[in-house]
Design a protein around this motif. Structure first.
Motif, PDB file in Angstrom:
ATOM      1  N   CYS A 179       0.836  -1.211   0.000  1.00  0.00           N
ATOM      2  CA  CYS A 179       0.000   0.000   0.000  1.00  0.00           C
ATOM      3  C   CYS A 179       0.867   1.257   0.000  1.00  0.00           C
ATOM      4  O   CYS A 179       0.499   2.267  -0.604  1.00  0.00           O
TER       5      CYS A 179
ATOM      6  N   GLY B 128      -4.944  -2.082  -1.792  1.00  0.00           N
ATOM      7  CA  GLY B 128      -5.636  -1.427  -0.677  1.00  0.00           C
ATOM      8  C   GLY B 128      -6.965  -2.094  -0.369  1.00  0.00           C
ATOM      9  O   GLY B 128      -7.289  -2.361   0.790  1.00  0.00           O
ATOM     10  N   ALA B 129      -7.733  -2.400  -1.411  1.00  0.00           N
ATOM     11  CA  ALA B 129      -9.018  -3.080  -1.216  1.00  0.00           C
ATOM     12  C   ALA B 129      -8.801  -4.478  -0.642  1.00  0.00           C
ATOM     13  O   ALA B 129      -9.549  -4.928   0.233  1.00  0.00           O
TER      14      ALA B 129
ATOM     15  N   VAL C 213      -8.187  -4.212   3.095  1.00  0.00           N
ATOM     16  CA  VAL C 213      -9.436  -3.971   3.826  1.00  0.00           C
ATOM     17  C   VAL C 213     -10.252  -5.249   3.913  1.00  0.00           C
ATOM     18  O   VAL C 213     -10.747  -5.615   4.988  1.00  0.00           O
TER      19      VAL C 213
ATOM     20  N   SER D 259      -8.888  -7.698   6.369  1.00  0.00           N
ATOM     21  CA  SER D 259      -9.142  -7.309   7.755  1.00  0.00           C
ATOM     22  C   SER D 259     -10.529  -7.718   8.220  1.00  0.00           C
ATOM     23  O   SER D 259     -10.785  -7.795   9.411  1.00  0.00           O
ATOM     24  N   ARG D 260     -11.423  -7.990   7.298  1.00  0.00           N
ATOM     25  CA  ARG D 260     -12.799  -8.341   7.656  1.00  0.00           C
ATOM     26  C   ARG D 260     -13.001  -9.829   7.876  1.00  0.00           C
ATOM     27  O   ARG D 260     -14.079 -10.242   8.260  1.00  0.00           O
TER      28      ARG D 260
ATOM     29  N   ASP E  27     -11.437  -2.008  10.968  1.00  0.00           N
ATOM     30  CA  ASP E  27     -11.562  -1.539   9.592  1.00  0.00           C
ATOM     31  C   ASP E  27     -10.963  -0.145   9.426  1.00  0.00           C
ATOM     32  O   ASP E  27     -10.309   0.134   8.427  1.00  0.00           O
ATOM     33  N   ARG E  28     -11.197   0.723  10.397  1.00  0.00           N
ATOM     34  CA  ARG E  28     -10.612   2.066  10.318  1.00  0.00           C
ATOM     35  C   ARG E  28      -9.085   2.005  10.333  1.00  0.00           C
ATOM     36  O   ARG E  28      -8.420   2.720   9.605  1.00  0.00           O
TER      37      ARG E  28
ATOM     38  N   ILE F 282      -7.133  -0.510   9.318  1.00  0.00           N
ATOM     39  CA  ILE F 282      -6.637  -1.053   8.057  1.00  0.00           C
ATOM     40  C   ILE F 282      -6.744  -0.012   6.952  1.00  0.00           C
ATOM     41  O   ILE F 282      -5.812   0.188   6.177  1.00  0.00           O
ATOM     42  N   ARG F 283      -7.866   0.679   6.859  1.00  0.00           N
ATOM     43  CA  ARG F 283      -7.996   1.724   5.830  1.00  0.00           C
ATOM     44  C   ARG F 283      -6.957   2.815   6.024  1.00  0.00           C
ATOM     45  O   ARG F 283      -6.405   3.341   5.070  1.00  0.00           O
ATOM     46  N   SER F 284      -6.676   3.135   7.272  1.00  0.00           N
ATOM     47  CA  SER F 284      -5.699   4.192   7.519  1.00  0.00           C
ATOM     48  C   SER F 284      -4.294   3.772   7.107  1.00  0.00           C
ATOM     49  O   SER F 284      -3.465   4.611   6.783  1.00  0.00           O
TER      50      SER F 284
ATOM     51  N   CYS G 204      -3.529   2.436   4.426  1.00  0.00           N
ATOM     52  CA  CYS G 204      -3.399   2.782   3.019  1.00  0.00           C
ATOM     53  C   CYS G 204      -3.300   4.288   2.799  1.00  0.00           C
ATOM     54  O   CYS G 204      -2.888   4.727   1.741  1.00  0.00           O
TER      55      CYS G 204
END
Length: 192
Positions: free
Chosen positions: A137, A154-155, A158, A161-162, A175-176, A178-180, A182
């Motif tokens: 990422c 990146g996707a 995410v 992580s789920r 989730d926040r 993991i998104r961060s 990226c």
């Protein structure tokens, strides 16, 4: 063009890891050696990430990173050079999942798909591992690997992580985080 050496360069992604000795120094050693490979230009490197070891038994945490290069080496030629870098740092071949001074994996060689006795690219397990995806990422969260399904790294991070088996944080918080990864390396960054 007969008689001329090829100047074609292929973009490749390399995964780096170390969980023995001076881990940060081991990764810097690998990056320095990659920079000096013949017919090769180091384009970018990720931050270093501290991650839990995968596999059986207790092991020290890993430091992981990724590098993007452009090379005129063949896939096998590049793999041989990466294994040479590991050996120079003291890596001994042996059982899978063992702690290691240095691991240099050829993750992607352009958009090529190869499956031979000693080399498989894309790396068969790379896109299912957060310790590979997070550094990728850094090199471009929007990059779409040449595999199906056609999802960016990146996707994929995410989605990974789920998975219920990776859930260690309260819903939403994981989730926040993991998104961060990226967007900002600051959450898990240990070294530039």
């Amino acid at each position: 063009m007969k008689g001329r050496a090829s100047t074609a360069r292929t973009t490749c992604l390399i995964g780096l890891g170390s969980n023995l000795g001076a881990r940060e120094s081991n990764l810097r050693f690998a990056i320095g050696r990659i920079r000096r490979l013949p017919k090769t230009t180091l384009v970018a490197t990720s931050s270093f990430y501290r991650t839990k070891a995968v596999g059986p038994g207790r092991q020290p945490d890993y430091f992981n990173a990724a590098a993007r290069i452009r090379t005129g080496l063949s896939p096998m030629g590049l793999l041989i050079e990466l294994k040479r870098i590991e050996a120079l740092r003291g890596r001994k071949s042996g059982k899978r999942w063992r702690p290691r001074v240095l691991d240099c994996d050829l993750l992607f060689y352009g958009r090529e798909k190869l499956r031979r006795r000693f080399i498989t690219v894309p790396h068969p397990r790379a896109l299912g591992r957060a310790f590979v995806l997070a550094p990728l990422c850094d090199l471009g969260a929007g990059w779409v690997p040449p595999v199906s399904p056609r999802l960016s790294v990146g996707a994929r991070l995410v989605l990974l992580s789920r998975r219920p088996r990776t859930a260690k944080a309260p819903d939403g918080e994981r989730d926040r985080l993991i998104r961060s990864l990226c967007r900002s390396r600051e959450n898990v960054r240990v070294a530039p």
